[in-house]
Design a protein around this motif. Structure first.
Motif, PDB file in Angstrom:
ATOM      1  N   PRO A  52       0.820  -1.208   0.000  1.00  0.00           N
ATOM      2  CA  PRO A  52       0.000   0.000   0.000  1.00  0.00           C
ATOM      3  C   PRO A  52       0.857   1.262   0.000  1.00  0.00           C
ATOM      4  CG  PRO A  52      -0.060  -1.052   2.166  1.00  0.00           C
ATOM      5  CD  PRO A  52       0.683  -1.979   1.250  1.00  0.00           C
ATOM      6  N   SER A  53       0.422   2.285  -0.748  1.00  0.00           N
ATOM      7  CA  SER A  53       1.170   3.549  -0.794  1.00  0.00           C
ATOM      8  C   SER A  53       0.786   4.462   0.361  1.00  0.00           C
ATOM      9  CB  SER A  53       0.935   4.252  -2.130  1.00  0.00           C
ATOM     10  OG  SER A  53      -0.381   4.743  -2.226  1.00  0.00           O
ATOM     11  N   VAL A  54      -0.319   4.148   1.062  1.00  0.00           N
ATOM     12  CA  VAL A  54      -0.724   4.930   2.239  1.00  0.00           C
ATOM     13  C   VAL A  54      -1.175   4.000   3.364  1.00  0.00           C
ATOM     14  CG1 VAL A  54      -1.431   7.067   1.081  1.00  0.00           C
ATOM     15  CG2 VAL A  54      -3.033   5.172   1.232  1.00  0.00           C
ATOM     16  N   THR A  55      -0.920   4.414   4.602  1.00  0.00           N
ATOM     17  CA  THR A  55      -1.450   3.704   5.768  1.00  0.00           C
ATOM     18  C   THR A  55      -1.893   4.757   6.779  1.00  0.00           C
ATOM     19  OG1 THR A  55       0.752   3.604   6.773  1.00  0.00           O
ATOM     20  CG2 THR A  55       0.046   1.664   5.520  1.00  0.00           C
ATOM     21  N   ARG A 105      -1.685   6.239  10.524  1.00  0.00           N
ATOM     22  CA  ARG A 105      -0.808   6.245  11.697  1.00  0.00           C
ATOM     23  C   ARG A 105      -1.623   6.748  12.882  1.00  0.00           C
ATOM     24  NH1 ARG A 105       4.304   9.411  10.266  1.00  0.00           N
ATOM     25  NH2 ARG A 105       2.649  10.772   9.529  1.00  0.00           N
ATOM     26  N   LYS A 135     -10.314   1.237   5.066  1.00  0.00           N
ATOM     27  CA  LYS A 135     -10.691   0.566   3.829  1.00  0.00           C
ATOM     28  C   LYS A 135     -12.127   0.008   3.918  1.00  0.00           C
ATOM     29  CE  LYS A 135      -7.487  -2.117   1.888  1.00  0.00           C
ATOM     30  NZ  LYS A 135      -7.253  -1.553   0.543  1.00  0.00           N
ATOM     31  N   ARG A 175      -0.173   8.356   6.569  1.00  0.00           N
ATOM     32  CA  ARG A 175       1.253   8.282   6.245  1.00  0.00           C
ATOM     33  C   ARG A 175       1.378   7.800   4.800  1.00  0.00           C
ATOM     34  NH1 ARG A 175       4.094   4.942  10.592  1.00  0.00           N
ATOM     35  NH2 ARG A 175       2.314   3.646  10.068  1.00  0.00           N
ATOM     36  N   VAL A 176       2.018   8.623   3.950  1.00  0.00           N
ATOM     37  CA  VAL A 176       2.219   8.229   2.558  1.00  0.00           C
ATOM     38  C   VAL A 176       3.546   7.480   2.476  1.00  0.00           C
ATOM     39  CG1 VAL A 176       2.356   9.011   0.182  1.00  0.00           C
ATOM     40  CG2 VAL A 176       0.929  10.262   1.805  1.00  0.00           C
ATOM     41  N   GLU A 177       3.473   6.213   2.051  1.00  0.00           N
ATOM     42  CA  GLU A 177       4.632   5.332   2.174  1.00  0.00           C
ATOM     43  C   GLU A 177       5.455   5.246   0.898  1.00  0.00           C
ATOM     44  OE1 GLU A 177       4.934   2.739   4.821  1.00  0.00           O
ATOM     45  OE2 GLU A 177       2.938   2.749   5.750  1.00  0.00           O
ATOM     46  N   SER A 178       4.905   5.716  -0.213  1.00  0.00           N
ATOM     47  CA  SER A 178       5.676   5.673  -1.454  1.00  0.00           C
ATOM     48  C   SER A 178       5.244   6.821  -2.350  1.00  0.00           C
ATOM     49  CB  SER A 178       5.492   4.328  -2.156  1.00  0.00           C
ATOM     50  OG  SER A 178       4.155   4.168  -2.563  1.00  0.00           O
ATOM     51  N   ARG A 179       5.907   6.988  -3.475  1.00  0.00           N
ATOM     52  CA  ARG A 179       5.629   8.052  -4.447  1.00  0.00           C
ATOM     53  C   ARG A 179       6.084   9.438  -3.954  1.00  0.00           C
ATOM     54  NH1 ARG A 179      -0.227   6.096  -7.062  1.00  0.00           N
ATOM     55  NH2 ARG A 179       0.340   3.907  -7.040  1.00  0.00           N
ATOM     56  N   ASP A 223       2.022  13.672   3.569  1.00  0.00           N
ATOM     57  CA  ASP A 223       1.225  13.154   4.695  1.00  0.00           C
ATOM     58  C   ASP A 223       0.123  14.161   5.033  1.00  0.00           C
ATOM     59  OD1 ASP A 223       3.071  11.122   4.765  1.00  0.00           O
ATOM     60  OD2 ASP A 223       3.824  11.554   6.773  1.00  0.00           O
ATOM     61  N   GLY A 278      -2.963   7.054  -5.314  1.00  0.00           N
ATOM     62  CA  GLY A 278      -2.669   5.973  -4.363  1.00  0.00           C
ATOM     63  C   GLY A 278      -3.596   6.013  -3.158  1.00  0.00           C
ATOM     64  N   LEU A 279      -3.884   7.213  -2.671  1.00  0.00           N
ATOM     65  CA  LEU A 279      -4.780   7.369  -1.513  1.00  0.00           C
ATOM     66  C   LEU A 279      -6.164   6.802  -1.821  1.00  0.00           C
ATOM     67  CD1 LEU A 279      -5.337   8.830   1.322  1.00  0.00           C
ATOM     68  CD2 LEU A 279      -6.148  10.752  -0.065  1.00  0.00           C
ATOM     69  N   ASP A 297      -5.809   2.822  -2.514  1.00  0.00           N
ATOM     70  CA  ASP A 297      -5.430   1.957  -1.396  1.00  0.00           C
ATOM     71  C   ASP A 297      -6.388   2.062  -0.217  1.00  0.00           C
ATOM     72  OD1 ASP A 297      -3.364   0.989  -2.848  1.00  0.00           O
ATOM     73  OD2 ASP A 297      -1.853   2.308  -1.977  1.00  0.00           O
TER      74      ASP A 297
END
Lengths: 281, 281
Positions: free
Chosen positions: A103-106, A108, A134, B108-112, B126, B159-160, B163
């Motif tokens: 996933p590109s976002v989670t 926190r 989700k 939290r944006v984990e990539s890109r 973020d 992505g947001l 995902d």
């Protein structure tokens, strides 16, 4: 009752229900359903036109040394329980359906986690909040049902819904107890006969504290001490924690007022039990 | 056109529109509207029954040394522009309305984010993803409009939405350009006359690269080199970066294929300009 495994199919089915102005109650679970879950489903059944149950063992909320692989799964048994409780849709996705790629976002979780059981499970509530974000977006429920047995989870979800402005009403559901007051748990079977007798004293300790508060006690340390003394006197268990906080913020207080929680964890030989009591002063 | 400042009032107004089965197009902005924003509002106007514009300078997406306090604000001017573009609702909340207390959850944006402009703005995306999560939940739009001028933001939002399974369609809107091809920006006024003439060569460089790709070039380094050579030959600007990635994943590739982006940033004496071109091979 329909069992649906893909997001697309579930969204399609629920869109049809929403077009017919049906209200949707949602019960998120990891399956292996027990009486606590049944109380959530029954409450959702009473309060909504449609009840959706999700069964998903969410890898994101398990730590590297936790039991994701061996977590118990029994979908056929769960189906029967859900059907009897009046569920309309079981959403039962595989991991790949929920997390296609990394996933590109989670989400926190920034507070409410550094106390109670949260201290020992770093990242656990990030995983819970991410998967619920989700599910809320996929299902679009009017109400979502969570058991107060895991009061910290209810606190985190309350923050998630409020701070992200989800159009979902959180319904916290009371702990289901045995006749003698022991909070129901699938883990209670790991108590031996003597421990099972003693275990009812966890709730009795909480009730002692409640009685003291009703009589005017306002010092959180004194309240915790009452619970600890009771448990130490009447059980062979080892206290992991007894903590008292403002609820659902889980902030310590100097003087008790407003909505509070008294929460505990106690270790017996083969099992660790948790229980809690929330009340308004 | 209505101007609404509270979440409760906006939700009430939009619920009424939704009951009447109106589709909702949403344009998020930080205000101080320019032609780029107008192109988003006009596109939203064409494709939806109702257009919602938010104007909110989001403190969460500014770094400690960035210009949150001095970011330009002019709500009266913005109102006129929005009215002329056919907006139905401006949502114009104060910071306290959006972030009542310290939020217990953030995205939290984990990539890109570890490329292009993102490397220099830790935490920026973020903040963008967190406030959009809130706006999506408050507004519940069918479609949301973002300008491709900030292609990295479009990638993060893509992505947001994907995902977190937001039931929102992302509509990326093409860059608006001056007649000579320079991407429109309120910062272009900081170019002197010579630089303004040179600045059109940024887009010309991108077009050179496109031409090479159409002629068969598949090496991303060669493609970036073509752009760099062009800019170095025809402008006095200093190249900050020219990068080529798979889009919207913003992943490097060995051989170009599929949907890609060529993105650049170039510093002139008093201003840094960005531009990009996305294409499918």
């Amino acid at each position: 009752m329909k069992i649906i495994t893909t997001i697309a199919e579930l969204k399609q089915a629920l869109q049809a229900e929403k077009r017919n102005e049906k209200s949707i109650g949602y019960v998120p679970t990891m399956g292996f359903l027990h009486e606590g879950h049944v109380s959530l489903m029954e409450r959702a059944r009473k309060e909504n036109d449609i009840v959706v149950l999700s069964i998903f063992v969410n890898p994101l909320q398990f730590g590297p040394n936790e039991d994701f692989e061996t977590y118990p799964r029994d979908i056929e048994r769960d189906e029967n329980i859900a059907r009897n409780a009046g569920v309309d849709y079981i959403f039962y996705p595989q991991v790949e359906e929920m997390y296609g790629s990394k996933p590109s976002v989670t989400v926190r979780v920034e507070s409410r986690t550094d106390c109670l059981c949260g201290t020992k499970r770093p990242g656990h509530f990030d995983g819970v909040a991410t998967v619920l974000t989700k599910f809320f977006n996929i299902i679009g429920p009017d109400k979502a049902y969570f058991g107060l047995k895991d009061a910290q989870q209810v606190a985190v979800v309350s923050g998630l819904i409020e701070d992200f402005n989800f159009p979902v009403e959180l319904v916290p559901v009371d702990i289901v107890r045995e006749e003698d007051g022991l909070a129901k748990s699938s883990r209670n079977v790991f108590l031996n006969e003597t421990e099972r007798q003693e275990a009812k004293e966890l709730y009795q300790g909480l009730l002692q504290a409640k009685k003291a508060i009703e009589a005017g006690e306002r010092d959180p340390n004194q309240v915790a001490q009452i619970v600890e003394n009771h448990i130490n006197m009447y059980t062979s268990g080892t206290i992991d924690y007894v903590e008292v906080y403002r609820y659902p913020e889980l902030q310590p207080m100097e003087t008790l007022s407003g909505h509070i929680i008294i929460a505990l964890a106690v270790k017996f030989a083969n099992v660790r039990l948790i229980d809690n009591l929330t009340l308004t002063i």
